[in-house]
Design a protein around this motif. Structure first.
Motif, PDB file in Angstrom:
ATOM      1  N   LEU A 120       0.868  -1.186   0.000  1.00  0.00           N
ATOM      2  CA  LEU A 120       0.000   0.000   0.000  1.00  0.00           C
ATOM      3  C   LEU A 120       0.900   1.231   0.000  1.00  0.00           C
ATOM      4  CD1 LEU A 120      -2.276  -1.218   2.923  1.00  0.00           C
ATOM      5  CD2 LEU A 120      -2.980  -1.097   0.532  1.00  0.00           C
ATOM      6  N   ALA A 142      -3.914   4.450   4.946  1.00  0.00           N
ATOM      7  CA  ALA A 142      -3.167   3.281   4.468  1.00  0.00           C
ATOM      8  C   ALA A 142      -2.746   2.397   5.640  1.00  0.00           C
ATOM      9  CB  ALA A 142      -1.943   3.735   3.677  1.00  0.00           C
ATOM     10  N   VAL A 199      -3.195   4.716  -2.102  1.00  0.00           N
ATOM     11  CA  VAL A 199      -4.265   5.094  -1.175  1.00  0.00           C
ATOM     12  C   VAL A 199      -4.385   6.614  -1.096  1.00  0.00           C
ATOM     13  CG1 VAL A 199      -5.121   4.846   1.189  1.00  0.00           C
ATOM     14  CG2 VAL A 199      -3.754   3.009   0.163  1.00  0.00           C
TER      15      VAL A 199
END
Ligand code: ZN
Length: 233
Positions: A120, A142, A199
């Motif tokens: 991520l 995230a 994200v």
């Protein structure tokens, strides 16, 4: 000892403030339960959930003049006034506590989507913006998603080296100029073959996320999907 007194004073002050300003839900103004922060569970549960990862449908609404560099875009909610209010609070008014419920919901959506991501990466803020705001809401998000899904967060891989201007009132050409050379990848060798979920709080025109995805793919990431709380229609 001094530390303990400090903590005690802090708790006393907080409980005193709760009496004067009892914590109310941002959306319905009802008193929050002790374990709720900023928004009550019923209000959160009634947000207009609409997990949507269809990049083709999204692409025709994005103001890009080319296909997006991301493979899918998972967005949890329609950007209705209630979601907008919470995101605004999360982003600009110190509502860090919203990272948890939003992150947990996004984590569940990511797991259900079967996107198979390996890392991520939060959309970074420029250091001057980070200094002003005190936190990067995308990074908080995230971290919560990562905690729920067991996917590592690489918060230091993508860097915003240029302090871009707010893009809301820019046309497409101005946006592209604004974003040119804005992002750089540190340690690009880490990205080789990796499926990344980028994200961010909201997918609006898609220019910022598309530029981040382009930069990540340039350093041989295998694929990029976007993960946002909401998507503007
Ligand atoms: Zn409520």
């Amino acid at each position: 000892m001094i530390q303990r007194i400090g903590k005690w004073l802090q708790l006393l002050l907080a409980s005193g403030l709760d009496v004067v300003y009892p914590p109310l839900c941002l959306l319905c103004d009802q008193l929050l339960a002790p374990d709720e922060r900023l928004v009550c569970r019923p209000c959160f549960a009634h947000l207009p959930l609409r997990v949507d990862g269809d990049v083709a449908a999204a692409a025709c609404r994005l103001r890009l003049n080319h296909p997006p560099h991301f493979e899918r875009c998972l967005a949890l909610y329609a950007y209705d006034p209630q979601v907008q209010k919470l995101v605004h609070f999360f982003k600009y008014r110190g509502g860090r506590a919203l990272a948890r419920p939003f992150g947990e919901a996004l984590g569940a959506a990511l797991t259900a989507s079967d996107c198979g991501v390996n890392a991520l990466i939060p959309v970074p803020l420029h250091r001057s913006r980070l200094r002003d705001r005190g936190y990067n809401q995308s990074e908080l998000l995230a971290r919560e998603v990562g905690r729920c899904c067991g996917v590592p967060v690489w918060g230091d891989v993508l860097v915003r080296k240029k302090a871009t201007l707010p893009q809301a009132r820019m046309d497409r050409r101005q946006r592209l100029g604004n974003l040119r050379d804005a992002f750089v990848v540190k340690a690009p060798e880490r990205l080789s073959g990796v499926r990344v979920a980028l994200v961010d709080d909201v997918l609006t025109t898609g220019h910022t996320l598309d530029e981040c995805a382009r930069v990540l793919l340039d350093t041989r990431a295998a694929a990029v999907i976007t993960l946002t709380i909401a998507r503007v229609e």
